[in-house]
Design a protein around this motif. Structure first.
Motif, short mmCIF file in Angstrom:
data_model
loop_
_atom_site.label_atom_id
_atom_site.label_comp_id
_atom_site.label_asym_id
_atom_site.label_seq_id
_atom_site.Cartn_x
_atom_site.Cartn_y
_atom_site.Cartn_z
N ARG A 127 10.62 -23.29 -17.46
CA ARG A 127 9.78 -22.10 -17.39
C ARG A 127 9.33 -21.87 -15.94
O ARG A 127 8.98 -22.84 -15.24
CB ARG A 127 8.54 -22.28 -18.26
N PRO A 128 9.31 -20.60 -15.46
CA PRO A 128 8.73 -20.36 -14.13
C PRO A 128 7.29 -20.90 -14.14
O PRO A 128 6.58 -20.73 -15.14
CB PRO A 128 8.75 -18.84 -13.99
N ALA A 129 6.92 -21.60 -13.08
CA ALA A 129 5.60 -22.25 -13.10
C ALA A 129 5.02 -22.37 -11.70
O ALA A 129 5.73 -22.23 -10.70
CB ALA A 129 5.74 -23.65 -13.72
N THR A 130 3.72 -22.61 -11.66
CA THR A 130 3.03 -22.92 -10.41
C THR A 130 2.80 -24.42 -10.41
O THR A 130 2.08 -24.92 -11.28
CB THR A 130 1.68 -22.18 -10.35
N SER A 131 3.45 -25.14 -9.48
CA SER A 131 3.30 -26.59 -9.49
C SER A 131 1.93 -27.00 -8.95
O SER A 131 1.44 -26.40 -7.99
CB SER A 131 4.37 -27.25 -8.60
N LEU A 132 1.33 -27.99 -9.58
CA LEU A 132 0.07 -28.57 -9.07
C LEU A 132 0.34 -29.95 -8.47
O LEU A 132 -0.57 -30.73 -8.20
CB LEU A 132 -0.95 -28.66 -10.21
N ASP A 160 -2.44 -12.27 -19.84
CA ASP A 160 -1.47 -13.33 -20.18
C ASP A 160 -2.17 -14.64 -20.51
O ASP A 160 -3.32 -14.85 -20.14
CB ASP A 160 -0.51 -13.57 -18.99
N LYS A 161 -1.43 -15.51 -21.17
CA LYS A 161 -1.95 -16.85 -21.45
C LYS A 161 -1.65 -17.73 -20.23
O LYS A 161 -0.71 -17.46 -19.47
CB LYS A 161 -1.22 -17.46 -22.66
N LEU A 162 -2.45 -18.80 -20.07
CA LEU A 162 -2.19 -19.73 -18.97
C LEU A 162 -2.20 -21.14 -19.54
O LEU A 162 -3.18 -21.56 -20.17
CB LEU A 162 -3.24 -19.60 -17.86
N ILE A 188 1.76 -22.70 -16.34
CA ILE A 188 2.80 -21.81 -16.85
C ILE A 188 2.13 -20.57 -17.45
O ILE A 188 1.24 -20.69 -18.29
CB ILE A 188 3.66 -22.51 -17.92
N THR A 189 2.54 -19.41 -16.97
CA THR A 189 2.01 -18.15 -17.49
C THR A 189 2.88 -17.68 -18.65
O THR A 189 4.11 -17.73 -18.55
CB THR A 189 2.01 -17.09 -16.37
N LEU A 190 2.25 -17.26 -19.74
CA LEU A 190 3.00 -16.81 -20.92
C LEU A 190 2.40 -15.53 -21.46
O LEU A 190 1.18 -15.34 -21.37
CB LEU A 190 2.94 -17.88 -22.01
N PRO A 243 8.25 -9.32 -24.56
CA PRO A 243 8.14 -9.54 -23.10
C PRO A 243 8.55 -10.94 -22.69
O PRO A 243 8.72 -11.22 -21.51
CB PRO A 243 6.65 -9.32 -22.83
N ASP A 244 8.75 -11.85 -23.66
CA ASP A 244 9.02 -13.23 -23.28
C ASP A 244 10.52 -13.52 -23.30
O ASP A 244 11.26 -12.95 -24.11
CB ASP A 244 8.30 -14.22 -24.21
#
Ligand code: GCU
Length: 623
Positions: A38-43, A137-139, A217-219, A306-307
């Motif tokens: 999934r496209p994501a923002t790494s922490l 969106d969900k996070l 991950i944004t959903l 949209p998903d």
């Protein structure tokens, strides 16, 4: 002492007594399938940390858990409040910004010398901005794994907890985040627990920390939570599976499963629970089956409103027929090797694609086509890479040695971890065996415990083989066999034996014979000997490379005469850290049974095994 605590003490002691019994295991929100892609923002990166040996931010000085009292009752002492002093008079007994940092993902033991042996709580803190472009969106905050017990706090509020050191967990945090400067504080506690899974005695290092990737991950509000795509084990000319939507308005949704390479477009619609199942005939579709010589993966895409998510999946079948293991209907011999999730060159937990490539390159160099990932689920880079490389995998949960068999909470923890790895890796073609336990005593309560796990696993996934690494025993006629009653409930007979190491010296293998009273494939899941790389002596000098090599010679001859043999996995690919290995000259805290040393040197036995597998492989291809 603050007198206001007295009524609370009484209240909480009572609460504590009750909570252990009634409160189910802390767990994550519903896991997300394919979080890996999934496209994501790494922490990932450097997080500040605070060592909290006495759990000062978990309990007050009277061991009353902060979780069980009101915020106004624990003041500002808890580090997860992430406060800064208001002014010079303000007393705060921690400061995140000046705290040292640990790299995430990573165990703390190999990063900081004085933490090598540390077992306890460490608090981590990082900050992040809300990555969503659409606040509707969900996070999802996703942890690929952390050892052992994890408590997560966001902006001073508890989000949730997870127990289990080797499987993913995640939490929806969309409601709690601020646009900027969110404070994420995570406690990781790797203290061993006799009623835990694993229990408090293992022959591997108890690496602690945020050992695997962390990401956001944004959903969309309605998203693809889970799916399974595979060939139907009963009718392999059919593609079978399901897609599960989660979120709002999941019923009666139109969605699409497609695979351009196969020219497949399967329209689906969800039922009341948001689930859509399919059985798609593949007549007329030419499919390259995934196998070790041709690990063909197909790109599948699932679109639901949209998903959209895509995954590279291999299509293959795995089954047994008598004493054979059949991959795509053809007998295959498992040229295996065991491995821990450790990169010996770094002396740390393996946690990256590069680490996975290192371990698999060594296995490939051995001409192995199979790896036993011992004794717990490894990080997801391993099965993903095994899919790419065509290496078959045995995955295992850490029901290891002396588990608290009669403890229902222990069982729940084992089933939870099993459920999490089944969920994560069910679409991985490389994974062919789910193993439920290693070297467990011959007790009725053990058999009951493992039978429940086996039923759970079969109920969830009937397309793979169920196993457990059992012990060998002596049969009435003096031959060797496996008499553990649980072997009646597994698809293969797998056992560990240390003839020539824990039992006698290598020459005792000469007269050994095995016999089995079940017509199932036999897999010898461990045998081996310790050797310090570079230490040489005659073939009977313990710890020498020559001794290990002699042992391999005898074991390989035993394997050649082992009835019903479908494969084996010598213990082990590389030396690994173990707190049980104290010999000051030969071990120094390392188990030396690797065929590759701590520094990456190939020991003599490496070349003997390599030659054996090379010959076996050639014989197979010439068939
Ligand atoms: C056991 C066990 C391993 C251990 C090995 C050894 O069989 O399953 O975890 O490391 O033997 O003693 O080296």
């Amino acid at each position: 002492m603050k007198t206001k605590w007295i009524p609370l003490i009484i209240g909480s002691v009572l609460a504590l007594a009750v909570s252990a019994q009634e409160n189910p295991l802390p767990s994550s929100d519903a896991l997300l399938q394919n979080a890996f892609n999934r496209p994501a923002t790494s922490l990932n990166g450097d997080w500040h940390y605070l060592v909290d040996r006495y759990e000062t931010s978990v309990y007050n000085f009277w061991r009353i858990p902060f979780d069980s009292v009101q915020p106004e009752d624990y003041g500002r002492d808890a580090v997860w409040l992430d406060e800064t002093p208001k002014d010079k008079t303000d007393r705060l007994e921690y400061d995140w910004d000046s705290a040292a940092t640990l790299t995430v993902p990573g165990d703390w033991n190999s990063q900081v010398e004085e933490l090598l042996f540390y077992e306890g709580s460490i608090w981590y803190r990082t900050r992040f901005d809300d990555p969503r472009t659409n606040a509707q969106d969900k996070l999802l905050l996703y942890f690929a794994g952390a050892n052992y017990r994890t408590d997560v706090y966001l902006n001073g509020r508890k989000v949730g907890s997870h127990i289990g050191g080797f499987t993913p967990f995640n939490f929806f945090i969309g409601q709690q985040v601020k646009p900027k400067g969110n404070s994420l504080v995570v406690r990781v506690d790797n203290q061993r627990d006799p009623s835990g899974v694993p229990t408090d005695v293992t022959d591997w290092w108890n690496y602690g920390g945020l050992t695997r990737d962390v990401k956001l991950i944004t959903l969309p509000q309605t998203y693809i939570q889970d799916y399974s795509i595979r060939l139907d084990p009963e009718r392999p000319e059919e593609l079978t599976g399901y897609v599960q939507l989660e979120g709002s308005g999941v019923a009666g949704q139109e969605l699409k499963l497609s695979c351009p390479e196969l020219d497949l477009v399967i329209p689906l619609s969800t039922d009341q629970s948001g689930k859509a199942t399919f059985n798609q005939s593949l007549k007329g579709v030419s499919i390259e089956r995934w196998d070790t010589e041709n690990p063909r993966l197909y790109e599948f895409a699932i679109t639901a409103g949209p998903d959209r998510t895509t995954d590279r999946i291999g299509l293959r079948t795995i089954e047994t027929r008598g004493s054979e293991i059949l991959l795509n209907g053809k007998p295959i011999f498992l040229r295996g090797i065991c491995s821990h999730e450790e990169n010996p060159l770094k002396g740390s937990r393996a946690n990256s694609e590069a680490d996975a490539r290192q371990l698999m390159a060594w296995a490939r160099e051995l001409q192995a086509n199979f790896m036993r990932l011992a004794h717990y689920p490894h990080n997801e880079y391993m099965p993903r890479l095994a899919d790419e490389l065509g290496i078959l995998l045995w995955e295992e949960i850490p029901v290891y040695w002396t588990i608290d068999w009669k403890n229902e909470a222990t069982y729940a923890l084992a089933e939870q971890q099993l459920g999490e790895v089944l969920f994560r890796d069910k679409n991985r073609a490389s994974v062919i065996i789910w193993s439920l336990a290693n070297e467990t005593p011959d007790l009725e309560e053990k058999v009951r415990f493992l039978r429940r796990l086996a039923e759970y696993a079969r109920g969830y996934d009937n397309s793979r083989l169920i196993s457990a690494a059992l012990f060998k025993s002596k049969s009435a006629d003096g031959k060797m066999t496996v008499s553990d009653p649980f072997s009646a409930y597994t698809d293969i007979i797998a056992f560990n034996e240390y003839l020539g190491w824990y039992e006698g010296t290598p020459e005792i293998l000469d007269g050994v014979e095995f016999v089995f009273n079940q017509q199932k494939p036999v897999l010898v899941s461990e045998w081996g000997a310790g050797a310090l790389a570079g230490f040489h002596g005659d073939a009977l000098t313990r710890w020498s490379e020559e001794y290990q090599d002699y042992l391999y010679q005898e074991q390989l001859e035993l394997m050649d005469r082992m009835p019903q043999l479908a494969g084996f996995t010598p213990w082990i690919l590389s030396d690994f850290r173990s707190p049980r290995r104290m010999h000051p000259q030969y071990q120094k805290g390392w188990n030396r049974k690797g065929v590759i040393s701590q520094e990456g040197e190939r020991k003599q036995a490496f070349y003997r095994l390599q030659a054996y597998y090379d010959k076996k492989k050639k014989a197979e291809t010439e068939k």
